[in-house]
Motif scaffolding. Structure first.
Motif, PDB file in Angstrom:
ATOM      1  N   LYS A   4       0.822  -1.205   0.000  1.00  0.00           N
ATOM      2  CA  LYS A   4       0.000   0.000   0.000  1.00  0.00           C
ATOM      3  C   LYS A   4       0.862   1.264   0.000  1.00  0.00           C
ATOM      4  CE  LYS A   4      -3.752  -2.244   2.587  1.00  0.00           C
ATOM      5  NZ  LYS A   4      -4.546  -2.225   3.844  1.00  0.00           N
ATOM      6  N   HIS A   5       0.502   2.181  -0.883  1.00  0.00           N
ATOM      7  CA  HIS A   5       1.158   3.488  -0.945  1.00  0.00           C
ATOM      8  C   HIS A   5       0.078   4.564  -0.975  1.00  0.00           C
ATOM      9  CE1 HIS A   5       5.306   2.080  -1.899  1.00  0.00           C
ATOM     10  NE2 HIS A   5       4.637   1.019  -2.317  1.00  0.00           N
ATOM     11  N   ALA A   6       0.164   5.491  -0.060  1.00  0.00           N
ATOM     12  CA  ALA A   6      -0.793   6.605  -0.029  1.00  0.00           C
ATOM     13  C   ALA A   6      -0.283   7.727  -0.933  1.00  0.00           C
ATOM     14  CB  ALA A   6      -0.951   7.118   1.391  1.00  0.00           C
ATOM     15  N   THR A   7      -1.187   8.334  -1.682  1.00  0.00           N
ATOM     16  CA  THR A   7      -0.790   9.422  -2.591  1.00  0.00           C
ATOM     17  C   THR A   7      -1.598  10.684  -2.298  1.00  0.00           C
ATOM     18  OG1 THR A   7      -2.383   8.701  -4.270  1.00  0.00           O
ATOM     19  CG2 THR A   7      -0.138   7.812  -4.422  1.00  0.00           C
ATOM     20  N   SER A   8      -1.011  11.808  -2.587  1.00  0.00           N
ATOM     21  CA  SER A   8      -1.711  13.099  -2.453  1.00  0.00           C
ATOM     22  C   SER A   8      -1.361  13.960  -3.661  1.00  0.00           C
ATOM     23  CB  SER A   8      -1.306  13.803  -1.147  1.00  0.00           C
ATOM     24  OG  SER A   8       0.088  14.007  -1.107  1.00  0.00           O
ATOM     25  N   SER A   9      -2.381  14.587  -4.207  1.00  0.00           N
ATOM     26  CA  SER A   9      -2.198  15.387  -5.430  1.00  0.00           C
ATOM     27  C   SER A   9      -1.402  16.652  -5.143  1.00  0.00           C
ATOM     28  CB  SER A   9      -3.564  15.758  -6.014  1.00  0.00           C
ATOM     29  OG  SER A   9      -4.295  14.592  -6.363  1.00  0.00           O
ATOM     30  N   ARG A  10      -0.585  17.032  -6.131  1.00  0.00           N
ATOM     31  CA  ARG A  10       0.181  18.272  -6.038  1.00  0.00           C
ATOM     32  C   ARG A  10       0.030  19.045  -7.351  1.00  0.00           C
ATOM     33  NH1 ARG A  10       6.139  16.638  -4.099  1.00  0.00           N
ATOM     34  NH2 ARG A  10       5.928  15.261  -5.926  1.00  0.00           N
ATOM     35  N   VAL A  11       0.017  20.362  -7.250  1.00  0.00           N
ATOM     36  CA  VAL A  11      -0.155  21.212  -8.426  1.00  0.00           C
ATOM     37  C   VAL A  11       1.145  21.276  -9.228  1.00  0.00           C
ATOM     38  CG1 VAL A  11      -0.699  23.529  -9.267  1.00  0.00           C
ATOM     39  CG2 VAL A  11      -1.908  22.608  -7.269  1.00  0.00           C
ATOM     40  N   GLY A  12       1.032  21.000 -10.525  1.00  0.00           N
ATOM     41  CA  GLY A  12       2.172  21.152 -11.417  1.00  0.00           C
ATOM     42  C   GLY A  12       3.205  20.048 -11.367  1.00  0.00           C
ATOM     43  N   THR A  13       2.986  18.984 -10.619  1.00  0.00           N
ATOM     44  CA  THR A  13       3.946  17.885 -10.554  1.00  0.00           C
ATOM     45  C   THR A  13       3.218  16.582 -10.221  1.00  0.00           C
ATOM     46  OG1 THR A  13       6.021  17.121  -9.562  1.00  0.00           O
ATOM     47  CG2 THR A  13       4.425  18.185  -8.093  1.00  0.00           C
ATOM     48  N   ARG A  14       3.938  15.506 -10.254  1.00  0.00           N
ATOM     49  CA  ARG A  14       3.320  14.233  -9.947  1.00  0.00           C
ATOM     50  C   ARG A  14       2.855  14.181  -8.498  1.00  0.00           C
ATOM     51  NH1 ARG A  14       7.656  12.540 -13.267  1.00  0.00           N
ATOM     52  NH2 ARG A  14       6.952  11.457 -15.171  1.00  0.00           N
ATOM     53  N   ALA A  15       1.880  13.325  -8.236  1.00  0.00           N
ATOM     54  CA  ALA A  15       1.367  13.175  -6.880  1.00  0.00           C
ATOM     55  C   ALA A  15       2.450  12.628  -5.954  1.00  0.00           C
ATOM     56  CB  ALA A  15       0.163  12.226  -6.873  1.00  0.00           C
ATOM     57  N   ALA A  16       2.432  13.079  -4.731  1.00  0.00           N
ATOM     58  CA  ALA A  16       3.375  12.584  -3.723  1.00  0.00           C
ATOM     59  C   ALA A  16       2.934  11.203  -3.265  1.00  0.00           C
ATOM     60  CB  ALA A  16       3.432  13.547  -2.540  1.00  0.00           C
ATOM     61  N   SER A  17       3.899  10.337  -3.036  1.00  0.00           N
ATOM     62  CA  SER A  17       3.586   8.960  -2.647  1.00  0.00           C
ATOM     63  C   SER A  17       4.356   8.577  -1.392  1.00  0.00           C
ATOM     64  CB  SER A  17       3.937   7.994  -3.788  1.00  0.00           C
ATOM     65  OG  SER A  17       3.715   6.663  -3.395  1.00  0.00           O
ATOM     66  N   GLN A  18       3.667   7.859  -0.490  1.00  0.00           N
ATOM     67  CA  GLN A  18       4.310   7.414   0.747  1.00  0.00           C
ATOM     68  C   GLN A  18       3.903   5.970   1.035  1.00  0.00           C
ATOM     69  OE1 GLN A  18       3.303   9.640   4.249  1.00  0.00           O
ATOM     70  NE2 GLN A  18       4.867   8.651   5.523  1.00  0.00           N
ATOM     71  N   TYR A  19       4.905   5.160   1.313  1.00  0.00           N
ATOM     72  CA  TYR A  19       4.620   3.758   1.623  1.00  0.00           C
ATOM     73  C   TYR A  19       3.870   3.671   2.952  1.00  0.00           C
ATOM     74  CZ  TYR A  19       5.352  -1.086   3.059  1.00  0.00           C
ATOM     75  OH  TYR A  19       5.159  -2.373   3.497  1.00  0.00           O
TER      76      TYR A  19
END
Length: 235
Positions: A27-42
């Motif tokens: 499982k990796h949690a993601t959060s959207s970011r403006v102008g770049t790829r979404a941030a991902s955290q294991y």
């Protein structure tokens, strides 16, 4: 022994499988970011599913119908079971998630001569095993201790087999795994010490300690220890 799911041993005489498929994810949690790829955290391990595809054909001495019924009963119980392979590798705690059967070549009485099956096992948290012991210790440490006992007994049994050529690898490992899956940690430790020494006095002492700690499993432990002692002494 191909695999052992608690007391149930997969083999040519029970429910042999021709294919083992394992699917794991994380499982990796993601959060959207403006102008770049979404941030991902294991976050954590995800599902771990094992599917066994096999066949039962009693007329050809390949497995039995009763073995599939035993697996169904284990599924009905809803418990988690320790899964171990023939090399002593402990996969962890698994529940029976599904059992599909396809019966063909029926006799005039409706008895199938061939049954193809797919058994789905899903891994659960190891502490589930500790919870089933009924001792109130539902912590991950308690479950880890129990799994370590099973690994140790299986490893010692393998070492004993290497030293005693006439000893049956499948029978001793299956017995050791079955006992370790149900005994108290203290009893497992005593049995391991006795099996490791190969000394008659130490075996007797370990057996006595095992019986004192876990009287309900004393006879089962006695069977394993006595069997190894018998083979090592050449009787």
């Amino acid at each position: 022994m191909m695999l052992s799911l608690d007391h149930f041993v997969f083999s040519l005489t029970t429910a042999p499988y021709k294919e083992l498929q394992r699917q794991r994810n994380w499982k990796h949690a993601t959060s959207s970011r403006v102008g770049t790829r979404a941030a991902s955290q294991y976050v954590a391990p995800g599902d771990d599913t094992i599917t066994l595809a096999g066949m039962v054909a009693a007329d050809n001495k390949i497995g039995t119908r009763a073995s599939l019924d035993d697996l169904a009963k284990m599924g009905d119980a809803g418990d988690a079971y320790v899964l171990v392979d023939g090399m002593g590798t402990v996969f962890g705690a698994f529940i029976i998630d599904g059992l599909n059967e396809t019966a063909t070549y029926h006799t005039s009485e409706g008895i199938p001569r061939k049954i193809e099956f797919n058994l789905t096992l899903k891994r659960v948290a190891d502490e589930t095993l500790a919870a089933q012991q009924g001792d109130g210790k539902k912590t991950e440490d308690a479950a880890a201790s129990r799994l370590n006992d099973i690994k140790a007994v299986s490893r010692v049994a393998s070492d004993a087999v290497d030293r005693v050529k006439s000893l049956s690898l499948n029978s001793i490992k299956a017995g050791a795994i079955t006992v370790a899956a149900t005994m108290a940690p203290g009893a497992a430790e005593a049995a391991i010490k006795g099996l490791s020494t190969g000394n008659g006095a130490a075996l007797d002492k370990a057996l006595g300690a095992a019986k004192d700690i876990s009287s309900g499993n004393g006879e089962a432990i006695a069977g394993i220890v006595s069997y190894i002692l018998e083979k090592t002494s050449g009787t």
